[in-house]
Design a protein around this motif. Structure first.
Motif, PDB file in Angstrom:
ATOM      1  N   ASP A 129      -1.110  11.204   3.551  1.00 15.69           N
ATOM      2  CA  ASP A 129      -1.573   9.846   3.241  1.00 15.69           C
ATOM      3  C   ASP A 129      -2.457   9.289   4.352  1.00 15.69           C
ATOM      4  O   ASP A 129      -3.518   8.707   4.095  1.00 15.69           O
ATOM      5  CB  ASP A 129      -0.360   8.938   3.030  1.00 15.69           C
ATOM      6  CG  ASP A 129      -0.743   7.474   2.895  1.00 15.69           C
ATOM      7  OD1 ASP A 129      -1.358   7.115   1.876  1.00 15.69           O
ATOM      8  OD2 ASP A 129      -0.443   6.700   3.826  1.00 15.69           O
TER       9      ASP A 129
ATOM     10  N   SER B 172       0.842  -1.196   0.000  1.00 16.91           N
ATOM     11  CA  SER B 172       0.000   0.000   0.000  1.00 16.91           C
ATOM     12  C   SER B 172       0.878   1.247   0.000  1.00 16.91           C
ATOM     13  O   SER B 172       2.084   1.180   0.281  1.00 16.91           O
ATOM     14  CB  SER B 172      -0.908   0.004   1.225  1.00 16.91           C
ATOM     15  OG  SER B 172      -0.144   0.115   2.409  1.00 16.91           O
ATOM     16  N   PRO B 173       0.298   2.431  -0.307  1.00 16.06           N
ATOM     17  CA  PRO B 173       1.083   3.676  -0.304  1.00 16.06           C
ATOM     18  C   PRO B 173       1.792   3.946   1.016  1.00 16.06           C
ATOM     19  O   PRO B 173       2.920   4.446   1.019  1.00 16.06           O
ATOM     20  CB  PRO B 173       0.026   4.748  -0.601  1.00 16.06           C
ATOM     21  CG  PRO B 173      -1.010   4.042  -1.407  1.00 16.06           C
ATOM     22  CD  PRO B 173      -1.063   2.655  -0.839  1.00 16.06           C
TER      23      PRO B 173
ATOM     24  N   PHE C  72       5.810   4.723   1.230  1.00 15.09           N
ATOM     25  CA  PHE C  72       6.433   5.894   1.841  1.00 15.09           C
ATOM     26  C   PHE C  72       7.362   5.492   2.982  1.00 15.09           C
ATOM     27  O   PHE C  72       8.441   6.079   3.162  1.00 15.09           O
ATOM     28  CB  PHE C  72       5.363   6.858   2.358  1.00 15.09           C
ATOM     29  CG  PHE C  72       4.474   7.417   1.287  1.00 15.09           C
ATOM     30  CD1 PHE C  72       4.998   7.848   0.083  1.00 15.09           C
ATOM     31  CD2 PHE C  72       3.097   7.524   1.481  1.00 15.09           C
ATOM     32  CE1 PHE C  72       4.180   8.365  -0.913  1.00 15.09           C
ATOM     33  CE2 PHE C  72       2.276   8.041   0.501  1.00 15.09           C
ATOM     34  CZ  PHE C  72       2.814   8.466  -0.698  1.00 15.09           C
TER      35      PHE C  72
ATOM     36  N   ARG D 122      -1.070   4.878  -7.680  1.00 17.65           N
ATOM     37  CA  ARG D 122       0.352   4.573  -7.850  1.00 17.65           C
ATOM     38  C   ARG D 122       1.123   5.726  -8.497  1.00 17.65           C
ATOM     39  O   ARG D 122       2.203   6.100  -8.047  1.00 17.65           O
ATOM     40  CB  ARG D 122       0.500   3.299  -8.688  1.00 17.65           C
ATOM     41  CG  ARG D 122       1.934   2.811  -8.835  1.00 17.65           C
ATOM     42  CD  ARG D 122       1.979   1.583  -9.740  1.00 17.65           C
ATOM     43  NE  ARG D 122       3.320   1.060  -9.842  1.00 17.65           N
ATOM     44  CZ  ARG D 122       3.847   0.150  -9.015  1.00 17.65           C
ATOM     45  NH1 ARG D 122       3.117  -0.318  -8.012  1.00 17.65           N
ATOM     46  NH2 ARG D 122       5.080  -0.297  -9.193  1.00 17.65           N
TER      47      ARG D 122
ATOM     48  N   LEU E 241       4.810  12.143  -5.753  1.00 13.12           N
ATOM     49  CA  LEU E 241       5.082  12.720  -4.442  1.00 13.12           C
ATOM     50  C   LEU E 241       6.489  12.362  -3.966  1.00 13.12           C
ATOM     51  O   LEU E 241       7.238  13.226  -3.503  1.00 13.12           O
ATOM     52  CB  LEU E 241       4.046  12.235  -3.428  1.00 13.12           C
ATOM     53  CG  LEU E 241       2.632  12.814  -3.542  1.00 13.12           C
ATOM     54  CD1 LEU E 241       1.703  12.113  -2.542  1.00 13.12           C
ATOM     55  CD2 LEU E 241       2.636  14.316  -3.288  1.00 13.12           C
ATOM     56  N   VAL E 242       6.842  11.098  -4.082  1.00 15.16           N
ATOM     57  CA  VAL E 242       8.170  10.662  -3.639  1.00 15.16           C
ATOM     58  C   VAL E 242       9.259  11.263  -4.526  1.00 15.16           C
ATOM     59  O   VAL E 242      10.331  11.656  -4.035  1.00 15.16           O
ATOM     60  CB  VAL E 242       8.252   9.124  -3.628  1.00 15.16           C
ATOM     61  CG1 VAL E 242       9.685   8.656  -3.419  1.00 15.16           C
ATOM     62  CG2 VAL E 242       7.365   8.563  -2.529  1.00 15.16           C
TER      63      VAL E 242
ATOM     64  N   VAL F   1       4.246  14.260   3.546  1.00 19.18           N
ATOM     65  CA  VAL F   1       3.530  13.405   2.601  1.00 19.18           C
ATOM     66  C   VAL F   1       2.857  12.244   3.324  1.00 19.18           C
ATOM     67  O   VAL F   1       1.702  11.893   3.037  1.00 19.18           O
ATOM     68  CB  VAL F   1       4.503  12.874   1.521  1.00 19.18           C
ATOM     69  CG1 VAL F   1       3.854  11.749   0.706  1.00 19.18           C
ATOM     70  CG2 VAL F   1       4.929  14.009   0.597  1.00 19.18           C
TER      71      VAL F   1
ATOM     72  N   CYS G  21       1.525   8.693  -6.033  1.00 20.92           N
ATOM     73  CA  CYS G  21       2.495   8.381  -4.973  1.00 20.92           C
ATOM     74  C   CYS G  21       3.927   8.491  -5.490  1.00 20.92           C
ATOM     75  O   CYS G  21       4.810   9.023  -4.786  1.00 20.92           O
ATOM     76  CB  CYS G  21       2.241   6.982  -4.425  1.00 20.92           C
ATOM     77  SG  CYS G  21       0.714   6.828  -3.461  1.00 20.92           S
ATOM     78  N   HIS G  22       4.164   8.008  -6.720  1.00 17.14           N
ATOM     79  CA  HIS G  22       5.510   8.110  -7.288  1.00 17.14           C
ATOM     80  C   HIS G  22       5.892   9.565  -7.543  1.00 17.14           C
ATOM     81  O   HIS G  22       7.060   9.950  -7.369  1.00 17.14           O
ATOM     82  CB  HIS G  22       5.595   7.308  -8.582  1.00 17.14           C
ATOM     83  CG  HIS G  22       5.795   5.843  -8.363  1.00 17.14           C
ATOM     84  ND1 HIS G  22       4.748   4.970  -8.141  1.00 17.14           N
ATOM     85  CD2 HIS G  22       6.932   5.085  -8.310  1.00 17.14           C
ATOM     86  CE1 HIS G  22       5.224   3.735  -7.974  1.00 17.14           C
ATOM     87  NE2 HIS G  22       6.538   3.785  -8.057  1.00 17.14           N
TER      88      HIS G  22
ATOM     89  N   MET H 189      -4.821   8.366  -3.721  1.00 14.70           N
ATOM     90  CA  MET H 189      -3.440   7.909  -3.531  1.00 14.70           C
ATOM     91  C   MET H 189      -3.124   6.777  -4.498  1.00 14.70           C
ATOM     92  O   MET H 189      -2.716   5.677  -4.109  1.00 14.70           O
ATOM     93  CB  MET H 189      -3.225   7.467  -2.084  1.00 14.70           C
ATOM     94  CG  MET H 189      -3.516   8.531  -1.033  1.00 14.70           C
ATOM     95  SD  MET H 189      -2.534  10.029  -1.228  1.00 14.70           S
ATOM     96  CE  MET H 189      -0.878   9.418  -0.948  1.00 14.70           C
TER      97      MET H 189
END
Length: 316
Positions: free
Chosen positions: A121, A57-58, A62, A138, A144-145, A117, A141-142, A136
């Protein structure tokens, strides 16, 4: 302005805790142990989250990035500190000092924004569970990271390049156990007003701005909403899980931002250099060690995944 006593500096001396020789030998065993726990714990989290299908999961995506940041963050300062605790000549090269300062600022910035972040989440997961998978996703999330890893590069390089382009005269003893900006800046024999304004702006941007985002997501109106949402969860197990993830993250945020803010938001405070060093030990050594402990011991899913993986290895 001319500086007649300007000299070419090729190395710096990290004073560390040499002003307190009895403390140096006392510090070495616990710092070494905390560093081993930090690296081992964070590597374990990365491995478990990567290979266990139940942790895709996200939140765990993270968490895996946070663990990697913590490893890099401690690798930048603690090994050199451990060596210097045993040596009388505690030198670091001019280039090494610049690299250490730049990396410390970069990974510190990355952690600040990643914690923000992760707060967002958890807010979406608890307050908007029906839309969580959509919000959120995929790709988001990528992004954000990716932003977390990129955002600190220009400022960290600018800060290190700027301060090391200034002239250093005579004194080359850095009154710290690593090349942090405030003690290195004291060795500069030039007008540092513009740099200090830039450093203050960077501190507000990379420490206070993510912290304000966390406050908005958690501690103001939203935090009240989170608590009421958790209390409405019908199952006791669901409520316990939600409270566990919230409290774990809030504990990490409080430890990291609390100790860092005392040092960097009040660089000219009345605290003695020794007190500032002890505070630096807190956010540079202790907090990175507590992160994997907090996220594993207070996270049922991670503990279960650890049991499954270790069980498979033992029986195989």
């Amino acid at each position: 302005m001319k500086w007649e006593n300007q000299t070419t500096v090729t190395e710096f001396i990290l004073v560390g805790f040499s002003t307190m020789p009895n403390i140096e030998l006392f510090l070495f065993p616990p710092v070494l142990m905390m560093y081993i726990v930090t690296v081992t714990g964070n590597v374990l989290i990365i491995v478990i989250v990567t290979i266990d299908p139940a942790l895709q999961s996200p939140m765990y995506f993270f968490l895996r990035n946070l663990s990697f940041i913590e490893i890099c963050f401690t690798l930048d300062t603690i090994p050199k500190m451990l060596v210097n605790l045993l040596l009388k000549h505690k030198s670091i090269s001019y280039i090494g000092c610049a690299i250490q300062m730049s990396c410390f600022f970069y990974f510190g910035c990355a952690e600040c924004f990643l914690l923000a972040v992760m707060s967002y989440d958890r807010y979406v997961a608890i307050c908007n569970p029906l839309h969580y998978a959509t919000v959120m996703n995929r790709n988001f999330c990528h992004k954000l990271v990716g932003g977390v890893w990129v955002i600190g590069i220009p400022v960290s390089l600018l800060q290190a390049a700027w301060i090391f382009s200034l002239p250093f005269c005579g004194q080359k003893e850095v009154n710290h156990f690593f090349c942090d900006t405030p003690p290195v800046l004291k060795l500069v024999c030039a007008d540092t007003y513009l740099f200090e304004m830039q450093a203050l702006a960077s501190t507000l941007l990379f420490i206070m701005f993510p912290f304000v985002l966390i406050l908005i997501s958690w501690d103001l109106i939203s935090y009240i909403r989170i608590i009421t949402t958790i209390l409405r969860i019908s199952s006791a197990e669901g409520s316990h899980k939600a409270f566990s993830t919230c409290s774990s993250h809030l504990t990490v945020v409080t430890l990291f931002y609390g100790s860092g803010s005392i040092v960097y938001l009040r660089p000219n405070s009345n605290y003695s250099p020794e007190v500032k060093k002890m505070l630096a030990l807190f956010y540079a050594v202790l907090t990175p060690m507590l992160n994997p402990i907090i996220y594993t011991l207070r996270n049922h899913e991670v503990k279960e995944a650890m049991k499954r993986i270790l069980g498979q290895k033992i029986f195989s």
